[in-house]
Every structure is written in structure tokens, then in C-alpha cells.
Design an enzyme around this catalytic site. Structure first.
Site, short mmCIF file in Angstrom:
data_model
loop_
_atom_site.label_atom_id
_atom_site.label_comp_id
_atom_site.label_asym_id
_atom_site.label_seq_id
_atom_site.Cartn_x
_atom_site.Cartn_y
_atom_site.Cartn_z
N ARG A 105 1.49 -0.99 0.07
CA ARG A 105 0.07 -0.22 0.26
C ARG A 105 0.76 1.15 -0.05
O ARG A 105 1.60 1.07 0.73
CB ARG A 105 -0.57 0.06 1.33
CG ARG A 105 -1.80 1.20 1.41
CD ARG A 105 -2.94 1.36 2.54
NE ARG A 105 -3.89 0.35 1.91
CZ ARG A 105 -5.68 0.66 2.41
NH1 ARG A 105 -4.88 1.44 3.26
NH2 ARG A 105 -5.76 -0.29 1.77
N HIS A 132 -7.47 0.64 -6.73
CA HIS A 132 -7.74 -0.04 -5.77
C HIS A 132 -8.61 -1.48 -5.92
O HIS A 132 -9.24 -1.71 -5.25
CB HIS A 132 -8.29 1.10 -4.56
CG HIS A 132 -8.84 -0.08 -3.12
ND1 HIS A 132 -7.00 -1.64 -3.04
CD2 HIS A 132 -9.05 0.48 -1.77
CE1 HIS A 132 -7.87 -1.58 -1.16
NE2 HIS A 132 -8.95 -1.02 -1.10
N GLN A 135 -9.84 -4.14 -3.72
CA GLN A 135 -11.36 -3.54 -3.11
C GLN A 135 -12.07 -4.37 -4.55
O GLN A 135 -13.69 -4.68 -3.73
CB GLN A 135 -11.17 -2.06 -2.72
CG GLN A 135 -12.67 -1.15 -1.94
CD GLN A 135 -12.81 -1.96 -0.98
OE1 GLN A 135 -11.79 -1.24 0.31
NE2 GLN A 135 -14.43 -2.78 -0.74
N ASP A 221 -17.17 6.73 -2.10
CA ASP A 221 -15.79 7.01 -0.86
C ASP A 221 -16.06 8.35 -0.28
O ASP A 221 -16.23 9.24 -0.87
CB ASP A 221 -14.76 6.55 -1.84
CG ASP A 221 -13.70 6.20 -0.89
OD1 ASP A 221 -13.86 6.09 0.66
OD2 ASP A 221 -13.03 6.09 -1.44
N CYS A 261 -16.63 1.57 0.34
CA CYS A 261 -15.55 0.51 0.99
C CYS A 261 -14.78 0.21 1.73
O CYS A 261 -14.19 0.11 2.48
CB CYS A 261 -13.51 1.06 -0.35
SG CYS A 261 -13.81 2.71 -0.42
N ARG A 289 -13.63 -8.79 1.28
CA ARG A 289 -11.66 -8.89 0.98
C ARG A 289 -11.12 -9.75 1.43
O ARG A 289 -10.60 -10.56 0.75
CB ARG A 289 -11.61 -7.37 1.83
CG ARG A 289 -11.93 -6.41 1.61
CD ARG A 289 -11.62 -5.91 0.23
NE ARG A 289 -10.03 -5.42 0.80
CZ ARG A 289 -9.40 -4.19 1.20
NH1 ARG A 289 -10.04 -3.83 1.54
NH2 ARG A 289 -8.19 -4.60 0.57
N1 NVA Z 1 -10.03 6.05 -1.99
C1 NVA Z 1 -9.59 5.53 0.44
C2 NVA Z 1 -9.97 4.88 0.00
C3 NVA Z 1 -9.31 3.90 1.40
C4 NVA Z 1 -9.54 3.35 1.28
C5 NVA Z 1 -8.55 6.55 -0.21
O1 NVA Z 1 -7.74 6.28 -0.61
O2 NVA Z 1 -7.58 7.11 1.06
N1 CP Z 2 -11.42 0.33 2.17
C1 CP Z 2 -10.10 -0.54 2.64
O1 CP Z 2 -9.26 -0.74 2.08
O2 CP Z 2 -9.84 -0.73 3.95
P1 CP Z 2 -8.30 -0.41 4.89
O3 CP Z 2 -7.86 1.18 4.83
O4 CP Z 2 -8.87 -0.04 6.40
O5 CP Z 2 -7.65 -1.03 4.77
#
Ligand code: NVA
Ligand code: CP
Length: 307
Positions: A105, A132, A135, A221, A261, A289
Site C-alpha cells: 500500500r 485499489h 477492493q 467513498d 469501501c 475482502r
Molecule cells: N480512497 C480512499 C480509500 C481508502 C480505503 C483512500 O485512498 O484513502
Molecule cells: N477499504 C480499505 O481498504 O480499508 P482499509 O484502509 O482499512 O484497509
């Protein structure tokens, strides 16, 4: 070096490969619910590198690897040499000699692509600024579980054209469904950044209510994704009218599902009545997930396993 498959964006897999993954997800989920041991990844190790925070992604990969008989190791930028400037290419060489598979990540997609180019083992995108894929893998599985095939359906995306939105748009091309996107002015889809082949599978709407009308699935989101916190105040003002509320779900229709998500901000991108209401499937979506990523780990490490 042997040919290694990675999962860096949604379009890395074909529709047939997704169909295999969904069949395996179902099988793995059923066994898990019956407490039946399935340890195909005994002695395999997953390295998880987090440059951003996480609850679901870390938990689902770590628990998933354990449930498949393997082990997972958590590395964060804060307490590894990555945070002190060790080149991504060097980290990839070392980590991929010690572990069997890597999940990352991070911020720019370019970082994970550089890592993958220097990795001997499969690399999974656990979220970047652009995408992502894990997801949407779980989200589409969840849609199919609830409603059957997604081909030909309409998904309404309300809010920011972020990493999750871009991945929905790629998925629409793979599965041949349509996305109605509504973003505030200045936050529209960037097709090149989204990695799209064309513009046939989505339509942009100035009015979020119009985007939601008749949709089979409404999803949204956070207004401010990780890494964009400096824009928080400006975004809060710009996105004010892009909340998924009860009226929007009514415009979609009684059979429409709601997904998010997570983590969610009730009162911002979604009203509490929607996320906690009868059309919401967010808890199944989060649980899936785990099951979908177990199928993904199995596929990347063992290929097409038949039941
Ligand atoms: N769009 C959000 C998703 C978190 C799971 C982010 O990137 O923070
Ligand atoms: N939806 C998702 O990826 O959640 P986290 O940021 O908690 O991993």
C-alpha cells in the site's frame, strides 16, 4: 527470471480469470464458514508493506494468509529502511528473496510498478493513489453474490474520482457494465490516470441525482483520500452536495444496493440512514475482502487450483 504474475491494477486479469477467482472465493468462503482447514500455502510467507494506514487490508491479508496455512509479516515505512530512503528497487530484490509474495500500500502507482519490475515474486496492489484493485475484486464478488451477473448493469459512482472510482471504471471495461459518475466540477475522471481503454463504459453527470437514477448499485467513498489531507477543507466545501442520502437511494430504486469501501464518514459522503439502512451491503463487502483475497493469494502462488 521466471515469468511472475502481479496484481497491480484491475485490468491485469481477464474476465475468465476473475470468473475462476470468484468460483474459488465461493469455495474458500464456504469451507471457512464450516471451520474446515484449508492450508495450501503452508510454509509460504506474505510480506505486507504499508506506507499508508489500514484496518481492513492489513487484517484481511494477515488473517487470510494465516487461514491458508502461511504467515504474514507487516512492514511499515515508519519502522523499516524504506522510510529512510532505501531504493524501492533494492527493497524489492531483498524482500522477494525472503518472501513468496508481497502486498504493498503506497502513494504513486509508479512506486509499486518499480517494485514489481525488480521482484522475483508476485506483487499485489493493496491501494495506491491511482487504484485499489483488491477492493473492487471483493465488491464485484459481493454484487454477484447478492444479485447475480454484473454485465449490463449500471453502477452509480457519487463523489471523488479517486483510486476506488478508477478501479470501478477499469472493472466496467473487463465485465462490460456501465458506470454513471458524478463528481463536483474540477474533480472529474481523468481517463488516462484511470488506465482506461476508452470512454464507452462510463458517463459523467453534473447532477448526482441523475447519476443515481435507476442504478443497480450506488457507491461512494471519502471526499478526501489518504495523502490528500491538505485539501480537506476545500474538498468539504466542493463535495457538500455529493452525499448519498435516502432521496438518492430512492431515485436508484428499491432493489439498488449501496456499497462503500470503508472507512466511511456518516454525514459527509453518506447519510447514516443509507449506510446503516436496508440497501447497504457494506459489512458483507468488507468481509468478502478476506475470502476474495485468499482466492487471489492462491491463484498468484499456485495457479488455477480446481476444487
Ligand atoms: N480512497 C480512499 C480509500 C481508502 C480505503 C483512500 O485512498 O484513502
Ligand atoms: N477499504 C480499505 O481498504 O480499508 P482499509 O484502509 O482499512 O484497509
Amino acid at each position: 527470471m521466471p515469468l511472475v504474475r502481479h496484481y497491480l491494477q484491475f485490468k491485469d486479469f481477464t474476465r475468465a480469470e476473475y470468473e475462476h477467482l470468484f468460483a474459488r472465493t465461493r469455495w474458500i468462503k464456504e469451507r471457512f464458514k464450516r471451520y474446515e482447514r484449508y492450508w495450501p500455502l503452508e510454509d509460504r510467507t506474505l510480506a505486507m508493506i504499508f506506507e499508508k494506514q489500514s484496518t481492513r487490508t492489513r487484517l484481511s491479508f494477515e488473517a487470510g494468509m494465516h487461514q491458508l496455512g502461511g504467515a504474514a509479516i507487516f512492514l511499515s515505512t515508519r519502522d523499516s529502511q524504506l522510510g529512510r530512503g532505501e531504493p524501492v528497487e533494492d527493497a524489492a530484490q531483498v524482500i522477494s528473496r525472503m518472501c513468496d509474495i508481497v502486498m504493498i500500500r503506497t502513494f504513486e502507482q509508479e512506486v509499486i510498478e518499480r517494485f514489481a519490475r525488480h521482484s522475483r515474486v508476485p506483487v499485489i496492489n493493496g491501494l495506491t493513489n491511482e487504484y485499489h484493485p483488491c477492493q473492487i475484486l471483493a465488491d464485484i464478488y459481493t454484487y454477484i453474490e447478492q444479485r447475480g451477473a454484473i454485465a449490463g448493469r449500471t453502477v452509480a459512482w457519487i463523489g471523488d474520482s479517486n483510486n476506488v472510482c478508477n478501479t470501478w471504471l477499469q472493472a466496467a471495461e473487463v465485465f462490460d457494465f456501465n458506470v454513471h459518475v458524478s463528481t463536483p466540477p474540477g474533480y472529474e475522471v481523468e481517463p488516462e490516470r484511470a488506465g482506461l481503454y476508452g470512454t464507452d463504459h462510463y458517463e459523467e453527470f453534473a447532477d448526482p441525482m441523475q447519476a443515481a437514477r435507476g442504478a443497480d448499485l450506488v457507491t461512494t467513498d471519502v471526499w478526501t483520500s489518504m495523502g490528500f489531507e491538505a485539501e480537506n477543507e476545500a474538498r468539504r466545501r466542493a463535495f457538500e452536495d455529493w452525499q448519498v442520502d435516502a432521496d438518492m437511494m430512492k431515485a436508484a430504486g428499491p432493489d439498488a444496493l449501496f456499497m462503500h469501501c470503508l472507512p466511511a464518514h456518516r454525514g459527509e459522503e453518506v447519510a447514516a440512514a443509507v449506510i446503516d439502512g436496508p440497501q447497504s451491503v457494506v459489512w458483507d463487502e468488507a468481509e468478502n475482502r478476506l475470502h476474495a483475497q485468499k482466492a487471489l493469494l492462491e491463484f498468484l502462488l499456485l495457479g488455477k487450483v480446481e476444487p
